[in-house]
Write a protein that holds these residues in place. Structure first.
Motif, PDB file in Angstrom:
ATOM      1  N   ARG A  55       0.938  -1.075  -0.072  1.00 19.59           N
ATOM      2  CA  ARG A  55      -0.116   0.054   0.168  1.00 19.59           C
ATOM      3  C   ARG A  55       0.826   1.279  -0.089  1.00 19.59           C
ATOM      4  O   ARG A  55       1.967   1.147   0.551  1.00 19.59           O
ATOM      5  CB  ARG A  55      -1.035   0.126   1.271  1.00 19.59           C
ATOM      6  CG  ARG A  55      -1.890  -1.090   1.365  1.00 19.59           C
ATOM      7  CD  ARG A  55      -3.090  -0.870   2.650  1.00 19.59           C
ATOM      8  NE  ARG A  55      -3.669   0.398   2.254  1.00 19.59           N
ATOM      9  CZ  ARG A  55      -4.759   0.579   1.469  1.00 19.59           C
ATOM     10  NH1 ARG A  55      -5.168  -0.368   0.914  1.00 19.59           N
ATOM     11  NH2 ARG A  55      -5.274   1.567   1.343  1.00 19.59           N
ATOM     12  N   ARG A  79      -9.801   6.189  -6.101  1.00 16.36           N
ATOM     13  CA  ARG A  79     -10.925   5.985  -5.138  1.00 16.36           C
ATOM     14  C   ARG A  79     -11.694   4.440  -5.598  1.00 16.36           C
ATOM     15  O   ARG A  79     -12.005   3.790  -4.627  1.00 16.36           O
ATOM     16  CB  ARG A  79     -11.863   6.852  -5.063  1.00 16.36           C
ATOM     17  CG  ARG A  79     -11.394   8.171  -4.334  1.00 16.36           C
ATOM     18  CD  ARG A  79     -12.255   9.233  -4.245  1.00 16.36           C
ATOM     19  NE  ARG A  79     -11.916  10.231  -3.664  1.00 16.36           N
ATOM     20  CZ  ARG A  79     -12.690  11.284  -3.436  1.00 16.36           C
ATOM     21  NH1 ARG A  79     -13.616  11.564  -4.414  1.00 16.36           N
ATOM     22  NH2 ARG A  79     -11.985  12.473  -2.683  1.00 16.36           N
ATOM     23  N   ASP A  82      -9.146   1.721  -4.398  1.00 17.08           N
ATOM     24  CA  ASP A  82      -9.233   1.527  -3.069  1.00 17.08           C
ATOM     25  C   ASP A  82      -9.906   2.981  -2.470  1.00 17.08           C
ATOM     26  O   ASP A  82      -9.159   4.136  -2.370  1.00 17.08           O
ATOM     27  CB  ASP A  82      -7.604   2.045  -2.672  1.00 17.08           C
ATOM     28  CG  ASP A  82      -7.290   1.839  -1.129  1.00 17.08           C
ATOM     29  OD1 ASP A  82      -8.122   1.871  -0.340  1.00 17.08           O
ATOM     30  OD2 ASP A  82      -6.121   2.175  -0.991  1.00 17.08           O
ATOM     31  N   GLU A  84     -10.285   3.749   0.309  1.00 17.75           N
ATOM     32  CA  GLU A  84      -9.348   4.305   1.469  1.00 17.75           C
ATOM     33  C   GLU A  84      -8.337   5.166   0.978  1.00 17.75           C
ATOM     34  O   GLU A  84      -7.396   5.291   2.027  1.00 17.75           O
ATOM     35  CB  GLU A  84      -9.102   3.403   2.631  1.00 17.75           C
ATOM     36  CG  GLU A  84     -10.410   2.858   3.085  1.00 17.75           C
ATOM     37  CD  GLU A  84     -10.439   1.786   4.411  1.00 17.75           C
ATOM     38  OE1 GLU A  84      -9.312   1.951   4.804  1.00 17.75           O
ATOM     39  OE2 GLU A  84     -11.230   0.910   4.537  1.00 17.75           O
TER      40      GLU A  84
END
Length: 103
Positions: A55, A79, A82, A84
């Motif tokens: 990540r 987005r 992911d 977040e």
């Protein structure tokens, strides 16, 4: 002095000098950096990182990169990949509607 590894930040900007400055600053703050010059390359890097179980700590994205995917579209893609994602947009144009209404 031992540096702390705070993670890797993805910097998406067509200006090599901006990427070099970001590298210098982020290195001193304890971050690693992956720098790319197009939003297409940036979203590909982000997807590949997720697929490999890695990540990015954050993404810094220039909204005004000539040609290819526009910055606003890149944020939407990130987005979707992911929900977040931690992303910060940058622009040399303070009149850009996205800069006035970042939400």
């Amino acid at each position: 002095m031992t540096k702390t590894d705070r993670g890797t930040i993805l910097v998406i900007d067509d200006d090599e000098n901006v990427r070099l400055l970001a590298q210098w600053i982020l290195d001193r703050l304890g971050y690693r950096m992956v720098g790319v010059d197009t939003a297409d390359a940036g979203t590909d890097h982000y997807r590949q990182a997720l697929e490999s179980g890695e990540r990015f700590a954050a993404v810094l994205l220039d909204l005004w990169i000539p040609g290819g995917m526009p910055g606003e579209r890149a944020i939407a893609v990130l987005r979707k990949l992911d929900p977040e994602v931690v992303a910060f947009v940058m622009s040399g144009n303070p009149d850009d509607p996205c800069m006035r209404d970042c939400a």
